[in-house]
Motif scaffolding. Sequence first.
Motif, mmCIF file in Angstrom:
data_model
loop_
_atom_site.group_PDB
_atom_site.id
_atom_site.type_symbol
_atom_site.label_atom_id
_atom_site.label_comp_id
_atom_site.label_asym_id
_atom_site.label_seq_id
_atom_site.Cartn_x
_atom_site.Cartn_y
_atom_site.Cartn_z
ATOM 1 N N ASN A 50 0.829 -1.212 0.000
ATOM 2 C CA ASN A 50 0.000 0.000 0.000
ATOM 3 C C ASN A 50 0.863 1.262 0.000
ATOM 4 N N VAL A 51 1.903 1.260 0.809
ATOM 5 C CA VAL A 51 2.766 2.451 0.921
ATOM 6 C C VAL A 51 3.663 2.603 -0.309
ATOM 7 N N LEU A 52 4.215 1.488 -0.792
ATOM 8 C CA LEU A 52 5.090 1.544 -1.962
ATOM 9 C C LEU A 52 4.370 1.004 -3.205
ATOM 10 N N SER A 53 3.135 1.456 -3.379
ATOM 11 C CA SER A 53 2.367 1.071 -4.565
ATOM 12 C C SER A 53 3.071 1.626 -5.807
ATOM 13 N N GLU A 54 2.692 1.145 -6.973
ATOM 14 C CA GLU A 54 3.310 1.636 -8.209
ATOM 15 C C GLU A 54 3.114 3.148 -8.344
ATOM 16 N N GLU A 55 1.928 3.626 -7.978
ATOM 17 C CA GLU A 55 1.640 5.061 -8.053
ATOM 18 C C GLU A 55 2.572 5.849 -7.122
ATOM 19 N N ASN A 56 2.773 5.326 -5.911
ATOM 20 C CA ASN A 56 3.647 6.017 -4.958
ATOM 21 C C ASN A 56 5.119 5.926 -5.362
ATOM 22 N N GLN A 57 5.523 4.811 -5.959
ATOM 23 C CA GLN A 57 6.890 4.704 -6.466
ATOM 24 C C GLN A 57 7.119 5.737 -7.575
ATOM 25 N N ALA A 58 6.124 5.901 -8.441
ATOM 26 C CA ALA A 58 6.211 6.899 -9.517
ATOM 27 C C ALA A 58 6.306 8.306 -8.922
ATOM 28 N N THR A 88 -0.375 11.111 1.447
ATOM 29 C CA THR A 88 0.545 10.074 0.965
ATOM 30 C C THR A 88 1.962 10.338 1.456
ATOM 31 N N LEU A 89 2.417 11.579 1.330
ATOM 32 C CA LEU A 89 3.785 11.931 1.731
ATOM 33 C C LEU A 89 3.971 11.828 3.247
ATOM 34 N N ARG A 90 2.946 12.190 4.021
ATOM 35 C CA ARG A 90 3.021 12.071 5.492
ATOM 36 C C ARG A 90 3.161 10.597 5.890
ATOM 37 N N THR A 91 2.406 9.726 5.219
ATOM 38 C CA THR A 91 2.509 8.293 5.496
ATOM 39 C C THR A 91 3.917 7.815 5.190
ATOM 40 N N MET A 92 4.446 8.208 4.023
ATOM 41 C CA MET A 92 5.804 7.796 3.646
ATOM 42 C C MET A 92 6.843 8.402 4.585
ATOM 43 N N GLU A 93 6.562 9.598 5.098
ATOM 44 C CA GLU A 93 7.462 10.232 6.062
ATOM 45 C C GLU A 93 7.442 9.465 7.383
ATOM 46 N N ASN A 94 6.251 9.023 7.820
ATOM 47 C CA ASN A 94 6.136 8.246 9.057
ATOM 48 C C ASN A 94 6.956 6.968 8.995
ATOM 49 N N TYR A 95 7.014 6.347 7.821
ATOM 50 C CA TYR A 95 7.807 5.128 7.655
ATOM 51 C C TYR A 95 9.291 5.427 7.444
#
Length: 129
Positions: A50-58, A88-95
């Motif tokens: 979910n966090v590193l979905s293709e959309e988020n990787q792009a 999305t960015l806050r979630t990725m920042e949390n990780y």
Amino acid sequence: MSHAKHKVVKVGIMPFEDFKKRTIAIAKGQYKPKKGEPKIWFNSIKSLANVLSEENQALLKLIVETHPQSIKELEDVTGRKANNLLRTLRTMENYGFVKLKEGKAGKGRTPLIPEVLYSSAKIEVCLTA
């Protein structure tokens, strides 16, 4: 300049209960994480996906390539709404994949500058506790 240039992060997948035990053992000084252990943890492959979905990787790739100086700038480049991007960015920042730095304050809100911290991730799945 982005910090992501050829920085690899090790990502671990461990059930939440095992991760909780590990964290408590570290806090009590009963366990010391070894060099090379994952820095970022997920409780399932599904949550990682979910966090590193293709959309988020792009999205991460786009940030590295375009160096946006604000979420607004990123909104213009991606066509995604600012609140959606920020969530999305806050979630990725949390990780720990992204850092949102405050830019220079001008008129209105201080811009948040997204910065990608790693160029790639190695995934390690813990099959036993």
